[in-house]
Design an enzyme around this catalytic site. Structure first.
Site, PDB file in Angstrom:
ATOM      1  N   GLU A  35       0.829  -1.204   0.000  1.00 16.45           N
ATOM      2  CA  GLU A  35       0.000   0.000   0.000  1.00 16.45           C
ATOM      3  C   GLU A  35       0.865   1.257   0.000  1.00 16.45           C
ATOM      4  OE1 GLU A  35      -3.960   0.054   0.924  1.00 16.45           O
ATOM      5  OE2 GLU A  35      -3.769  -1.251   2.682  1.00 16.45           O
ATOM      6  N   GLU A  92      -4.413  -9.503   1.761  1.00 17.37           N
ATOM      7  CA  GLU A  92      -5.415  -9.256   2.799  1.00 17.37           C
ATOM      8  C   GLU A  92      -6.604 -10.209   2.732  1.00 17.37           C
ATOM      9  OE1 GLU A  92      -3.120  -5.423   2.853  1.00 17.37           O
ATOM     10  OE2 GLU A  92      -3.637  -6.959   1.393  1.00 17.37           O
TER      11      GLU A  92
END
Length: 290
Positions: A131, A151
């Site tokens: 990210e 995730e």
């Protein structure tokens, strides 16, 4: 933490980071939890937010580089801490600050900022590590680097800003492939996809951070940046970020002109650059006052 003679103030202390100044006008931040693959605690993220705010306000600094100690860049959130937080909340304890600052994971995944940050990805960039990569200005990766958003494999979602940014950078199909499957891609694939700028050779396992080819390449990019007018770098970066975030090239161009052109014209660096060209000499830039 080492200081630099031109700094106006010392950098704020870091709980899991090492801050040095390996070249004029350049700050290097090393995520330093190698035993945990540089997984981020909440405290470390808030420390980094304070650090990058200080970096933007420190006149002598013009470019920053982030990398990781050991074999990982950053493996994401510290899941043990996250599990403890979930347990406290399940028992009704909702006190304390959010797990990450407003500037996002590692204080970088949603950072707008003023000055450029380069990633020197030495190894794994998973979850929150990925990210951060999605929002940085330039990214250099060693051949051994790997990128992933795993995730969905843990029942969570990459909510720190990378999903819409990746859709713009690498396109919807590839962003979907990363987010929905949790697959891992190599540095070569990441460059082919347009996610990173360059791939370097790997350094030996016991290589000092500054001796790593990936850090040397990042320092070369940084040198190219700091040799330019710091005013021009700040405003050029702002124009690109505005177009990327807003989506309208014309609106971003209008805002860039309205917000920045008067300051650029009034600053010393524009006049110095033009004068130096006319006088056939190298310009002598001054620290930006923007």
């Amino acid at each position: 933490m080492s200081s630099h003679p031109s700094l106006k103030r010392r950098p704020p202390p870091q709980s899991h980071g090492i801050v040095t100044f390996p070249a004029p006008h350049v700050m290097l931040v090393v995520f330093n939890r190698p035993q945990a693959l540089n997984a981020m605690t909440s405290a470390a993220q808030y420390d980094l937010e304070t650090l990058f705010s200080w970096y933007d306000s420190e006149p002598s600094l013009r470019c920053a580089i982030v990398t990781g100690a050991g074999r990982a860049f950053c493996a994401g959130m510290d899941l043990k801490e996250w599990n403890q937080t979930n347990a406290r909340r399940a028992n009704g304890d909702h006190t304390g600050q959010p797990p990450m600052p407003r500037s996002g994971f590692g204080a970088l995944s949603r950072r707008h900022g003023k000055k450029p940050v380069i990633a020197a990805v030495n190894g794994l960039a998973f979850g929150g590590g990925m990210e951060m990569i999605a929002n940085l200005d330039l990214v250099v990766a060693a051949k051994a680097a790997r990128f992933a958003l795993p995730e969905a494999k843990r029942g969570v979602v990459a909510m720190a800003g990378s999903l819409p940014r990746l859709a713009r950078t690498i396109g919807r199909p590839r962003a979907m492939e990363l987010a929905l499957t949790g697959k891992t891609i190599t540095a070569t694939e990441a460059k082919e996809w347009g996610l990173i700028n360059a791939v370097t050779e790997d350094g030996p396992p016991d290589c000092e951070v500054l001796d790593r080819p990936v850090v040397k390449a990042a320092l070369e990019y940084a040198a190219s940046i700091v040799n330019n007018s710091p005013d021009s770098v700040i405003i050029s970066r702002a124009g690109i970020v505005a177009g990327w975030e807003d989506g309208s090239a014309e609106n971003a161009s209008r805002l860039l002109s309205e917000n920045w052109e008067p300051s650029l014209n009034e600053g010393k660096n524009l006049h110095e650059g033009v004068r130096a060209f006319a006088e056939k000499r190298a310009p002598q830039w001054v620290d930006s006052k923007l």
